[in-house]
Motif scaffolding. Structure first.
Motif, PDB file in Angstrom:
ATOM      1  N   MET A   1       0.990  -0.975  -0.040  1.00  0.00           N
ATOM      2  CA  MET A   1       0.023   0.156   0.338  1.00  0.00           C
ATOM      3  C   MET A   1       0.893   1.243  -0.024  1.00  0.00           C
ATOM      4  O   MET A   1       1.693   1.279   0.688  1.00  0.00           O
ATOM      5  N   LYS A   2       0.819   2.201  -0.930  1.00  0.00           N
ATOM      6  CA  LYS A   2       1.431   3.320  -1.079  1.00  0.00           C
ATOM      7  C   LYS A   2       0.624   4.697  -0.229  1.00  0.00           C
ATOM      8  O   LYS A   2      -0.530   4.551  -0.424  1.00  0.00           O
ATOM      9  N   PHE A   3       1.317   5.246   0.718  1.00  0.00           N
ATOM     10  CA  PHE A   3       0.843   6.192   1.672  1.00  0.00           C
ATOM     11  C   PHE A   3       0.944   7.588   1.146  1.00  0.00           C
ATOM     12  O   PHE A   3       1.889   7.900   0.458  1.00  0.00           O
ATOM     13  N   ASP A   4      -0.077   8.395   1.310  1.00  0.00           N
ATOM     14  CA  ASP A   4      -0.099   9.885   0.901  1.00  0.00           C
ATOM     15  C   ASP A   4       0.522  10.662   2.245  1.00  0.00           C
ATOM     16  O   ASP A   4      -0.066  10.427   3.280  1.00  0.00           O
ATOM     17  N   ASP A   5       1.332  11.394   1.914  1.00  0.00           N
ATOM     18  CA  ASP A   5       2.151  12.076   3.212  1.00  0.00           C
ATOM     19  C   ASP A   5       1.252  13.205   4.005  1.00  0.00           C
ATOM     20  O   ASP A   5       1.250  13.569   4.770  1.00  0.00           O
ATOM     21  N   LYS A   6       0.281  13.496   3.085  1.00  0.00           N
ATOM     22  CA  LYS A   6      -0.571  14.577   3.479  1.00  0.00           C
ATOM     23  C   LYS A   6      -1.760  14.033   4.332  1.00  0.00           C
ATOM     24  O   LYS A   6      -2.530  14.956   4.950  1.00  0.00           O
ATOM     25  N   ILE A   7      -1.930  12.852   4.437  1.00  0.00           N
ATOM     26  CA  ILE A   7      -3.253  12.114   5.213  1.00  0.00           C
ATOM     27  C   ILE A   7      -2.696  11.352   6.232  1.00  0.00           C
ATOM     28  O   ILE A   7      -1.672  10.428   5.831  1.00  0.00           O
ATOM     29  N   PRO A   8      -3.092  11.376   7.448  1.00  0.00           N
ATOM     30  CA  PRO A   8      -2.707  10.371   8.576  1.00  0.00           C
ATOM     31  C   PRO A   8      -2.849   8.975   8.122  1.00  0.00           C
ATOM     32  O   PRO A   8      -3.772   8.661   7.379  1.00  0.00           O
ATOM     33  N   ILE A   9      -1.913   8.143   8.283  1.00  0.00           N
ATOM     34  CA  ILE A   9      -1.737   6.920   7.964  1.00  0.00           C
ATOM     35  C   ILE A   9      -2.678   6.057   8.434  1.00  0.00           C
ATOM     36  O   ILE A   9      -3.466   5.168   7.784  1.00  0.00           O
ATOM     37  N   TYR A  10      -3.191   6.122   9.619  1.00  0.00           N
ATOM     38  CA  TYR A  10      -4.233   5.484  10.282  1.00  0.00           C
ATOM     39  C   TYR A  10      -5.550   5.754   9.485  1.00  0.00           C
ATOM     40  O   TYR A  10      -6.145   4.844   9.298  1.00  0.00           O
ATOM     41  N   TYR A  11      -5.811   6.808   9.146  1.00  0.00           N
ATOM     42  CA  TYR A  11      -6.936   7.051   8.377  1.00  0.00           C
ATOM     43  C   TYR A  11      -6.858   6.617   6.999  1.00  0.00           C
ATOM     44  O   TYR A  11      -8.025   6.058   6.656  1.00  0.00           O
ATOM     45  N   GLN A  12      -5.937   6.286   6.171  1.00  0.00           N
ATOM     46  CA  GLN A  12      -5.514   5.580   4.835  1.00  0.00           C
ATOM     47  C   GLN A  12      -5.967   4.281   5.307  1.00  0.00           C
ATOM     48  O   GLN A  12      -6.456   3.711   4.273  1.00  0.00           O
ATOM     49  N   ILE A  13      -5.325   3.655   6.404  1.00  0.00           N
ATOM     50  CA  ILE A  13      -5.758   2.422   6.729  1.00  0.00           C
ATOM     51  C   ILE A  13      -6.958   1.904   6.861  1.00  0.00           C
ATOM     52  O   ILE A  13      -7.605   1.107   6.360  1.00  0.00           O
ATOM     53  N   LYS A  14      -7.820   2.814   7.488  1.00  0.00           N
ATOM     54  CA  LYS A  14      -9.179   2.823   7.593  1.00  0.00           C
ATOM     55  C   LYS A  14      -9.887   2.793   6.234  1.00  0.00           C
ATOM     56  O   LYS A  14     -10.760   1.856   5.929  1.00  0.00           O
ATOM     57  N   ASN A  15      -9.503   3.491   5.457  1.00  0.00           N
ATOM     58  CA  ASN A  15     -10.226   3.863   4.148  1.00  0.00           C
ATOM     59  C   ASN A  15      -9.817   2.425   3.340  1.00  0.00           C
ATOM     60  O   ASN A  15     -10.596   1.995   2.631  1.00  0.00           O
ATOM     61  N   TYR A  16      -8.682   1.851   3.408  1.00  0.00           N
ATOM     62  CA  TYR A  16      -8.069   0.974   2.934  1.00  0.00           C
ATOM     63  C   TYR A  16      -9.083  -0.371   3.184  1.00  0.00           C
ATOM     64  O   TYR A  16      -9.538  -1.337   2.579  1.00  0.00           O
ATOM     65  N   ILE A  17      -9.307  -0.712   4.565  1.00  0.00           N
ATOM     66  CA  ILE A  17     -10.217  -1.593   5.087  1.00  0.00           C
ATOM     67  C   ILE A  17     -11.326  -1.467   4.694  1.00  0.00           C
ATOM     68  O   ILE A  17     -12.307  -2.417   4.268  1.00  0.00           O
ATOM     69  N   TYR A  18     -11.991  -0.097   4.635  1.00  0.00           N
ATOM     70  CA  TYR A  18     -13.383   0.097   4.169  1.00  0.00           C
ATOM     71  C   TYR A  18     -13.562  -0.475   2.860  1.00  0.00           C
ATOM     72  O   TYR A  18     -14.407  -1.123   2.439  1.00  0.00           O
ATOM     73  N   GLY A  19     -12.553  -0.330   1.685  1.00  0.00           N
ATOM     74  CA  GLY A  19     -12.412  -0.503   0.540  1.00  0.00           C
ATOM     75  C   GLY A  19     -12.522  -2.292   0.526  1.00  0.00           C
ATOM     76  O   GLY A  19     -13.241  -2.628  -0.612  1.00  0.00           O
ATOM     77  N   GLN A  20     -11.640  -2.729   1.099  1.00  0.00           N
ATOM     78  CA  GLN A  20     -11.803  -4.102   1.337  1.00  0.00           C
ATOM     79  C   GLN A  20     -13.025  -4.666   1.650  1.00  0.00           C
ATOM     80  O   GLN A  20     -13.475  -5.889   0.866  1.00  0.00           O
ATOM     81  N   ILE A  21     -13.893  -4.065   2.333  1.00  0.00           N
ATOM     82  CA  ILE A  21     -15.044  -4.680   2.794  1.00  0.00           C
ATOM     83  C   ILE A  21     -15.921  -4.473   1.668  1.00  0.00           C
ATOM     84  O   ILE A  21     -16.948  -5.151   1.213  1.00  0.00           O
ATOM     85  N   ILE A  22     -16.104  -3.119   1.143  1.00  0.00           N
ATOM     86  CA  ILE A  22     -17.118  -2.739   0.163  1.00  0.00           C
ATOM     87  C   ILE A  22     -17.007  -3.558  -1.082  1.00  0.00           C
ATOM     88  O   ILE A  22     -18.052  -4.045  -1.696  1.00  0.00           O
ATOM     89  N   THR A  23     -15.754  -3.936  -1.459  1.00  0.00           N
ATOM     90  CA  THR A  23     -15.625  -4.784  -2.815  1.00  0.00           C
ATOM     91  C   THR A  23     -15.744  -6.137  -2.733  1.00  0.00           C
ATOM     92  O   THR A  23     -15.674  -6.994  -3.234  1.00  0.00           O
ATOM     93  N   GLY A  24     -15.861  -6.559  -1.219  1.00  0.00           N
ATOM     94  CA  GLY A  24     -16.146  -8.035  -0.981  1.00  0.00           C
ATOM     95  C   GLY A  24     -14.828  -8.987  -0.826  1.00  0.00           C
ATOM     96  O   GLY A  24     -14.655 -10.001  -0.684  1.00  0.00           O
ATOM     97  N   LYS A  25     -13.476  -8.075  -0.658  1.00  0.00           N
ATOM     98  CA  LYS A  25     -12.399  -8.783  -0.512  1.00  0.00           C
ATOM     99  C   LYS A  25     -12.407  -9.155   1.019  1.00  0.00           C
ATOM    100  O   LYS A  25     -11.800 -10.391   1.120  1.00  0.00           O
ATOM    101  N   LEU A  26     -13.047  -8.574   1.830  1.00  0.00           N
ATOM    102  CA  LEU A  26     -13.255  -8.946   3.199  1.00  0.00           C
ATOM    103  C   LEU A  26     -14.943  -9.030   3.367  1.00  0.00           C
ATOM    104  O   LEU A  26     -15.515  -8.116   3.140  1.00  0.00           O
ATOM    105  N   ALA A  27     -15.143 -10.289   3.530  1.00  0.00           N
ATOM    106  CA  ALA A  27     -16.654 -10.654   3.595  1.00  0.00           C
ATOM    107  C   ALA A  27     -17.585 -10.263   4.804  1.00  0.00           C
ATOM    108  O   ALA A  27     -16.644 -10.374   5.847  1.00  0.00           O
TER     109      ALA A  27
END
Length: 128
Positions: A1-27
């Motif tokens: 995962m590539k992180f954006d320096d302008k956004i807190p990393i924990y917030y980007q991790i949250k969005n990553y997990i949100y994405g995994q759930i929404i796309t069904g990669k995490l059921a």
């Protein structure tokens, strides 16, 4: 995962997990990797992952089961709320960026319609 320096990393991790759930990669009901494993996989500090997961648990996106780990909620309404939230965030960002270019609301709609139409007719989905 590539992180954006302008956004807190924990917030980007949250969005990553949100994405995994929404796309069904995490059921719904699926166990997510352990905190330490996520930290290794994402090459971040364990505390950063813990903060992201803590917020996801408090939001009801994840459920913590003592001794078993963290699991994706099975509540479809909660998952739909997350999807709606992410879509609205993306639209907000796009809207603000286009307005910074002095594009009007009507032009945004027209460009979006054209983009969707063009995308349907191209094989690779790349816009030239």
């Amino acid at each position: 995962m590539k992180f954006d320096d302008k956004i807190p990393i924990y917030y980007q991790i949250k969005n990553y997990i949100y994405g995994q759930i929404i796309t069904g990669k995490l059921a719904p009901g699926e166990k997510i990797p352990a905190v330490r494993q996520l930290a290794v996989d994402l090459t971040v500090n364990v505390n950063t992952v813990q903060r992201a997961l803590g917020e996801l648990i408090s939001e009801g996106i994840l459920e913590s089961r003592r001794g078993l780990g963290n699991f994706v909620t099975e509540d479809q309404a909660t998952i739909e709320e997350v999807k709606h939230k992410l879509i609205m965030q993306q639209l907000h960002e796009m809207y603000e960026n286009l307005h910074d270019l002095n594009v009007t609301d009507d032009e945004i709609v027209a460009y979006l319609r054209q983009y969707i139409k063009d995308r349907r007719t191209t094989k690779d989905g790349q816009y030239n």
